[in-house]
Motif scaffolding. Structure first.
Motif, PDB file in Angstrom:
ATOM      1  N   GLU B  10     -25.773 -25.502 -47.506  1.00 48.77           N
ATOM      2  CA  GLU B  10     -25.739 -25.423 -48.961  1.00 48.77           C
ATOM      3  C   GLU B  10     -25.830 -23.948 -49.352  1.00 48.77           C
ATOM      4  O   GLU B  10     -26.794 -23.274 -48.979  1.00 48.77           O
ATOM      5  N   VAL B  11     -24.821 -23.480 -50.076  1.00 49.45           N
ATOM      6  CA  VAL B  11     -24.779 -22.074 -50.488  1.00 49.45           C
ATOM      7  C   VAL B  11     -24.494 -22.051 -51.991  1.00 49.45           C
ATOM      8  O   VAL B  11     -23.462 -22.561 -52.451  1.00 49.45           O
ATOM      9  N   ALA B  12     -25.417 -21.465 -52.736  1.00 50.43           N
ATOM     10  CA  ALA B  12     -25.269 -21.437 -54.196  1.00 50.43           C
ATOM     11  C   ALA B  12     -24.085 -20.558 -54.587  1.00 50.43           C
ATOM     12  O   ALA B  12     -23.802 -19.553 -53.918  1.00 50.43           O
ATOM     13  N   PRO B  13     -23.386 -20.927 -55.674  1.00 48.95           N
ATOM     14  CA  PRO B  13     -22.284 -20.087 -56.146  1.00 48.95           C
ATOM     15  C   PRO B  13     -22.744 -18.651 -56.361  1.00 48.95           C
ATOM     16  O   PRO B  13     -23.822 -18.406 -56.925  1.00 48.95           O
ATOM     17  N   GLY B  14     -21.947 -17.704 -55.892  1.00 47.22           N
ATOM     18  CA  GLY B  14     -22.288 -16.291 -55.989  1.00 47.22           C
ATOM     19  C   GLY B  14     -22.948 -15.735 -54.741  1.00 47.22           C
ATOM     20  O   GLY B  14     -23.025 -14.529 -54.559  1.00 47.22           O
ATOM     21  N   ARG B  15     -23.426 -16.630 -53.847  1.00 48.65           N
ATOM     22  CA  ARG B  15     -24.095 -16.187 -52.614  1.00 48.65           C
ATOM     23  C   ARG B  15     -23.165 -16.254 -51.400  1.00 48.65           C
ATOM     24  O   ARG B  15     -23.628 -16.081 -50.259  1.00 48.65           O
ATOM     25  N   GLU B  16     -21.887 -16.522 -51.611  1.00 43.19           N
ATOM     26  CA  GLU B  16     -20.973 -16.732 -50.483  1.00 43.19           C
ATOM     27  C   GLU B  16     -20.903 -15.507 -49.568  1.00 43.19           C
ATOM     28  O   GLU B  16     -20.950 -15.630 -48.342  1.00 43.19           O
ATOM     29  N   ALA B  17     -20.778 -14.325 -50.151  1.00 43.69           N
ATOM     30  CA  ALA B  17     -20.642 -13.116 -49.323  1.00 43.69           C
ATOM     31  C   ALA B  17     -21.914 -12.858 -48.519  1.00 43.69           C
ATOM     32  O   ALA B  17     -21.849 -12.448 -47.352  1.00 43.69           O
ATOM     33  N   ASP B  18     -23.085 -13.109 -49.132  1.00 45.74           N
ATOM     34  CA  ASP B  18     -24.350 -12.951 -48.413  1.00 45.74           C
ATOM     35  C   ASP B  18     -24.401 -13.899 -47.212  1.00 45.74           C
ATOM     36  O   ASP B  18     -24.830 -13.524 -46.120  1.00 45.74           O
ATOM     37  N   PHE B  19     -23.965 -15.134 -47.462  1.00 40.60           N
ATOM     38  CA  PHE B  19     -23.986 -16.110 -46.373  1.00 40.60           C
ATOM     39  C   PHE B  19     -23.062 -15.688 -45.238  1.00 40.60           C
ATOM     40  O   PHE B  19     -23.438 -15.727 -44.063  1.00 40.60           O
ATOM     41  N   ILE B  20     -21.839 -15.294 -45.579  1.00 42.06           N
ATOM     42  CA  ILE B  20     -20.868 -14.939 -44.530  1.00 42.06           C
ATOM     43  C   ILE B  20     -21.369 -13.745 -43.716  1.00 42.06           C
ATOM     44  O   ILE B  20     -21.205 -13.706 -42.495  1.00 42.06           O
ATOM     45  N   GLN B  21     -22.019 -12.800 -44.366  1.00 37.25           N
ATOM     46  CA  GLN B  21     -22.545 -11.640 -43.637  1.00 37.25           C
ATOM     47  C   GLN B  21     -23.593 -12.083 -42.598  1.00 37.25           C
ATOM     48  O   GLN B  21     -23.576 -11.621 -41.449  1.00 37.25           O
ATOM     49  N   LYS B  50     -21.293 -30.264 -52.029  1.00 38.47           N
ATOM     50  CA  LYS B  50     -22.681 -30.311 -51.535  1.00 38.47           C
ATOM     51  C   LYS B  50     -22.893 -29.199 -50.506  1.00 38.47           C
ATOM     52  O   LYS B  50     -23.889 -28.485 -50.550  1.00 38.47           O
ATOM     53  N   PHE B  51     -21.944 -29.093 -49.570  1.00 35.50           N
ATOM     54  CA  PHE B  51     -22.023 -28.068 -48.527  1.00 35.50           C
ATOM     55  C   PHE B  51     -20.839 -27.112 -48.697  1.00 35.50           C
ATOM     56  O   PHE B  51     -19.690 -27.484 -48.472  1.00 35.50           O
ATOM     57  N   ALA B  52     -21.133 -25.883 -49.061  1.00 35.50           N
ATOM     58  CA  ALA B  52     -20.064 -24.915 -49.332  1.00 35.50           C
ATOM     59  C   ALA B  52     -19.463 -24.357 -48.046  1.00 35.50           C
ATOM     60  O   ALA B  52     -18.325 -23.879 -48.057  1.00 35.50           O
ATOM     61  N   PHE B  53     -20.233 -24.399 -46.940  1.00 33.02           N
ATOM     62  CA  PHE B  53     -19.752 -23.924 -45.649  1.00 33.02           C
ATOM     63  C   PHE B  53     -20.164 -24.921 -44.561  1.00 33.02           C
ATOM     64  O   PHE B  53     -21.243 -25.540 -44.662  1.00 33.02           O
ATOM     65  N   VAL B  54     -19.320 -25.041 -43.549  1.00 31.59           N
ATOM     66  CA  VAL B  54     -19.677 -25.836 -42.365  1.00 31.59           C
ATOM     67  C   VAL B  54     -19.267 -25.044 -41.140  1.00 31.59           C
ATOM     68  O   VAL B  54     -18.094 -24.680 -40.989  1.00 31.59           O
ATOM     69  N   ASN B  55     -20.234 -24.789 -40.269  1.00 32.55           N
ATOM     70  CA  ASN B  55     -19.962 -24.159 -38.992  1.00 32.55           C
ATOM     71  C   ASN B  55     -19.751 -25.237 -37.930  1.00 32.55           C
ATOM     72  O   ASN B  55     -20.526 -26.193 -37.852  1.00 32.55           O
ATOM     73  N   VAL B  56     -18.696 -25.082 -37.133  1.00 34.70           N
ATOM     74  CA  VAL B  56     -18.459 -25.983 -35.998  1.00 34.70           C
ATOM     75  C   VAL B  56     -18.302 -25.106 -34.765  1.00 34.70           C
ATOM     76  O   VAL B  56     -17.546 -24.121 -34.794  1.00 34.70           O
ATOM     77  N   ALA B  57     -19.031 -25.419 -33.699  1.00 43.02           N
ATOM     78  CA  ALA B  57     -19.007 -24.597 -32.493  1.00 43.02           C
ATOM     79  C   ALA B  57     -19.117 -25.480 -31.264  1.00 43.02           C
ATOM     80  O   ALA B  57     -19.765 -26.533 -31.306  1.00 43.02           O
ATOM     81  N   GLU B  58     -18.494 -25.046 -30.183  1.00 46.11           N
ATOM     82  CA  GLU B  58     -18.604 -25.794 -28.925  1.00 46.11           C
ATOM     83  C   GLU B  58     -19.294 -24.934 -27.873  1.00 46.11           C
ATOM     84  O   GLU B  58     -18.991 -23.745 -27.740  1.00 46.11           O
ATOM     85  N   MET B  59     -20.234 -25.566 -27.141  1.00 47.29           N
ATOM     86  CA  MET B  59     -20.942 -24.922 -26.026  1.00 47.29           C
ATOM     87  C   MET B  59     -20.781 -25.816 -24.802  1.00 47.29           C
ATOM     88  O   MET B  59     -20.610 -27.022 -24.914  1.00 47.29           O
ATOM     89  N   ASP B  60     -20.917 -25.206 -23.623  1.00 44.57           N
ATOM     90  CA  ASP B  60     -20.754 -25.980 -22.394  1.00 44.57           C
ATOM     91  C   ASP B  60     -21.790 -27.087 -22.251  1.00 44.57           C
ATOM     92  O   ASP B  60     -21.498 -28.129 -21.658  1.00 44.57           O
ATOM     93  N   SER B  61     -23.000 -26.868 -22.764  1.00 42.14           N
ATOM     94  CA  SER B  61     -24.059 -27.876 -22.582  1.00 42.14           C
ATOM     95  C   SER B  61     -25.118 -27.738 -23.668  1.00 42.14           C
ATOM     96  O   SER B  61     -25.283 -26.659 -24.257  1.00 42.14           O
ATOM     97  N   ALA B  62     -25.832 -28.819 -23.905  1.00 46.16           N
ATOM     98  CA  ALA B  62     -26.943 -28.800 -24.858  1.00 46.16           C
ATOM     99  C   ALA B  62     -28.023 -27.825 -24.393  1.00 46.16           C
ATOM    100  O   ALA B  62     -28.646 -27.138 -25.214  1.00 46.16           O
ATOM    101  N   GLU B  63     -28.239 -27.741 -23.072  1.00 52.36           N
ATOM    102  CA  GLU B  63     -29.266 -26.852 -22.551  1.00 52.36           C
ATOM    103  C   GLU B  63     -28.939 -25.396 -22.879  1.00 52.36           C
ATOM    104  O   GLU B  63     -29.822 -24.608 -23.262  1.00 52.36           O
ATOM    105  N   GLN B  64     -27.669 -25.026 -22.723  1.00 54.72           N
ATOM    106  CA  GLN B  64     -27.287 -23.647 -23.026  1.00 54.72           C
ATOM    107  C   GLN B  64     -27.371 -23.362 -24.529  1.00 54.72           C
ATOM    108  O   GLN B  64     -27.767 -22.264 -24.935  1.00 54.72           O
ATOM    109  N   PHE B  65     -27.034 -24.359 -25.339  1.00 52.59           N
ATOM    110  CA  PHE B  65     -27.188 -24.175 -26.786  1.00 52.59           C
ATOM    111  C   PHE B  65     -28.655 -23.954 -27.145  1.00 52.59           C
ATOM    112  O   PHE B  65     -29.002 -23.024 -27.895  1.00 52.59           O
TER     113      PHE B  65
END
Lengths: 99, 99
Positions: B10-21, B50-65
């Motif tokens: 959840e990122v409030a309007p106007g905070r997008e650049a702060d979030f991306i940084q 509701k959610f202004a950004f969504v990060n999706v990432a893949e890792m080899d294993s839960a342990e490494q994450f």
């Protein structure tokens, strides 16, 4: 420019199979629509997740996505999903890092 | 078996650049960790999401994450993200349809 649908679903414990059955029918419909690229259904392995499932799908355009979900057939397929609160967004990819 | 992190913010309007940084700094860290495969940041084009950004990432294993996010460096990088409520899950892919 293509769009990415991201749709997190709240699914109560014990309702997972019901949800997947509904998702399969909706995904089969979406895969037949113009502009469909791919879809993936993710199931949380995190304990007690807020969102037990997240659907991620790519379409050629927002217009094609909106056309696909505006049909009577889609409304009927997804009506039973009212049991599963969702927080969908259409998105653009703004950052990509490949390892 | 690899795992997919899906993290809606959840990122409030106007905070997008702060979030991306903040995201850029955290993603740069993650890309240097063992098991990193890829990450993508999605920004909603849906009005009033509701959610202004969504990060999706893949890792080899839960342990490494889990190892990657357990460091002091990661804690410091992500502490300012407390302004942006998140609903992260680790996931397995249970369905894939390619168009």
């Amino acid at each position: 420019m293509s769009v990415i649908l991201i749709n997190p679903f709240e699914v109560a414990p014990g309702r997972e199979a019901d949800f997947i059955q509904l998702w399969d029918a909706a995904a089969d419909y979406m895969a037949r629509q113009p502009g469909f690229r791919w879809t993936r259904l993710h199931q949380a392995v995190t304990p007690n997740p807020k969102f037990a499932f997240v659907n991620v799908a790519e379409m050629d355009s927002a217009e094609q996505f909106l056309a696909a979900i505006s049909s009577e057939e889609f409304a009927q397929l997804t009506a039973p999903m009212k049991d599963f609160p969702a927080a969908p967004t259409l998105n653009q990819v703004v950052r990509t890092i490949d390892g």
